[in-house]
Design a protein around this motif. Structure first.
Motif, short mmCIF file in Angstrom:
data_model
loop_
_atom_site.label_atom_id
_atom_site.label_comp_id
_atom_site.label_asym_id
_atom_site.label_seq_id
_atom_site.Cartn_x
_atom_site.Cartn_y
_atom_site.Cartn_z
N THR A 180 0.84 -1.21 0.00
CA THR A 180 0.00 0.00 0.00
C THR A 180 0.87 1.25 0.00
O THR A 180 0.63 2.20 -0.75
N SER A 181 1.91 1.23 0.83
CA SER A 181 2.82 2.36 0.92
C SER A 181 3.58 2.58 -0.38
O SER A 181 3.78 3.71 -0.82
N LYS A 182 3.99 1.48 -1.04
CA LYS A 182 4.76 1.59 -2.27
C LYS A 182 3.93 2.22 -3.39
O LYS A 182 4.42 3.08 -4.14
N ALA A 183 2.66 1.81 -3.50
CA ALA A 183 1.79 2.40 -4.52
C ALA A 183 1.60 3.89 -4.27
O ALA A 183 1.60 4.70 -5.21
N LEU A 184 1.45 4.27 -3.00
CA LEU A 184 1.24 5.67 -2.66
C LEU A 184 2.47 6.51 -2.97
O LEU A 184 2.36 7.59 -3.57
N ILE A 185 3.65 6.04 -2.57
CA ILE A 185 4.85 6.84 -2.80
C ILE A 185 5.21 6.87 -4.29
O ILE A 185 5.76 7.85 -4.79
N MET A 186 4.84 5.82 -5.03
CA MET A 186 5.03 5.83 -6.48
C MET A 186 4.16 6.93 -7.10
O MET A 186 4.62 7.68 -7.98
N ALA A 187 2.92 7.03 -6.63
CA ALA A 187 2.03 8.08 -7.12
C ALA A 187 2.55 9.46 -6.74
O ALA A 187 2.53 10.39 -7.56
N PHE A 188 3.02 9.61 -5.51
CA PHE A 188 3.55 10.90 -5.06
C PHE A 188 4.78 11.31 -5.87
O PHE A 188 4.98 12.49 -6.17
N ALA A 189 5.62 10.32 -6.22
CA ALA A 189 6.81 10.62 -7.02
C ALA A 189 6.42 11.13 -8.41
O ALA A 189 7.13 11.95 -9.00
N GLN A 190 5.28 10.66 -8.92
CA GLN A 190 4.80 11.10 -10.24
C GLN A 190 4.37 12.57 -10.23
O GLN A 190 4.48 13.25 -11.25
N VAL A 191 3.85 13.03 -9.09
CA VAL A 191 3.19 14.34 -9.09
C VAL A 191 3.91 15.41 -8.27
O VAL A 191 3.53 16.58 -8.33
N ALA A 192 4.93 15.05 -7.50
CA ALA A 192 5.63 16.02 -6.66
C ALA A 192 6.23 17.14 -7.52
O ALA A 192 6.80 16.90 -8.58
#
Length: 338
Positions: free
Chosen positions: A206-218
């Motif tokens: 769950t954490s990996k999917a979230l941080i992957m998404a955050f890395a896309q949009v930061a």
């Protein structure tokens, strides 16, 4: 069966008592966490289509707002400055969908675990009647929400239960091989070791999917690079945990990366995303402590130790950026008598 009541006076735990450091700290953490969750859940609700998942999000948001309201009322009664936390400025409801509906259910389970960790630790430490009753209500309400989340996960076949193992014919006792794991004969993982591997995998996918998404949009390059590092580190950690279960011919939860869209438009502020990942990685450290406490194999202990060191470095790097940006809000402190 209820426990027998003990007839003692309650005059020393009235609502007129000054808040203790434990009560202040846990109320502060409750407000901060729920102010962040309110932003995230509001965005999720803006895009959700599935009726059952939408109802879960609505229930979670209602609890979130109720917890914030009660916390604020207790703080105001004590002239306790309300934390800044996170506001409407930290969420952009006009941003495109970043996650599929199914991810929201996994996220809610993770977030509920995080909330429970605050309330569970708080209960034995708080004495004032209103604070004690509030945290007990938080626990009961969150447990009810977790039951709803698990029902939806199972009904929609979004998750598998922890692995099944044989019931022993008699009580078991450790032998000379109980602590081994690096070389020679290696005993099978016991039930608690399996349970914590499963929990850590579930949390980390769950954490990996979230941080992957955050890395896309930061937006900030430094923050984006930190998220990418955290993404790769989390993936490596999960693969190590999965490997241990596979070695025992046991199944493991799968990655959720396919539930993240390709959007590069940020729904949240860099401040919120960085705080969220710092908080999630801190929760992993607490989870590793629980895992090590029940572990008996040296090789398993080494995996958690290595994970602990890497995650500790991530949390420190995130905190450095938060401080550098002037975003690091901290709990009230003891008097400075230096």
């Amino acid at each position: 069966m209820k426990i027998k009541p003990i007839k003692v006076g309650t005059n020393k735990t009235s609502t007129n008592d000054r808040l203790t450091s434990a009560e202040i700290g846990k109320l502060w953490a409750t407000y901060m966490g729920n102010s962040m969750s309110k932003c995230i859940l509001t965005y999720y609700l803006h895009h959700v289509e599935d009726k059952e998942i939408k109802m879960l999000l609505e229930n979670a948001l209602a609890l979130c707002e109720e917890f914030m309201k009660t916390t604020k009322e207790i703080m105001e009664k004590e002239n306790f400055p309300i934390p800044v936390g996170f506001t409407e400025e930290d969420v952009n409801l006009g941003a495109p969908r970043l996650f599929q509906d199914e991810y929201y259910v996994h996220y809610l389970k993770y977030a509920s675990k995080a909330g429970m960790s605050i309330y569970n630790v708080g209960i034995p430490l708080v004495f004032r009647k209103d604070v004690k009753e509030f945290f007990r209500y938080c626990i009961d309400s969150t447990m009810d929400l977790i039951d709803q989340i698990k029902n939806v996960l199972m009904d929609k076949s979004l998750i598998m239960k922890p692995p099944v193992i044989p019931i022993p014919e008699k009580p078991l006792f450790g032998d000379d091989h109980f602590m081994t794991g690096f070389f020679g004969q290696r005993r099978p993982l016991h039930a608690l070791e399996i349970a914590h591997f499963y929990d850590n995998i579930e949390n980390n996918v769950t954490s990996k999917a979230l941080i992957m998404a955050f890395a896309q949009v930061a937006k900030d390059e430094k923050i984006r690079k930190l998220f990418e590092w955290g993404r790769d580190m989390t993936a490596a950690n999960v693969e190590n945990y999965m490997k241990k279960l596979y070695q025992e011919n046991l199944p493991a939860p799968s990655f959720l990366d396919d539930l993240v869209t390709t959007s590069t438009y940020a729904p949240f502020s860099d401040k919120l995303m960085l705080f969220h990942k710092m908080d999630m990685f801190s929760m992993k450290i607490r989870s590793f402590g629980n895992s090590v406490a029940v572990n008996g194999r040296h090789d398993v202990g080494l995996i958690y130790t290595r994970s602990f060191l890497k995650i500790g470095k991530f949390v420190e790097s995130a905190a450095d950026i938060m401080i550098e940006k002037g975003w690091m809000e901290i709990p009230p402190t003891a008097a400075d008598r230096g």
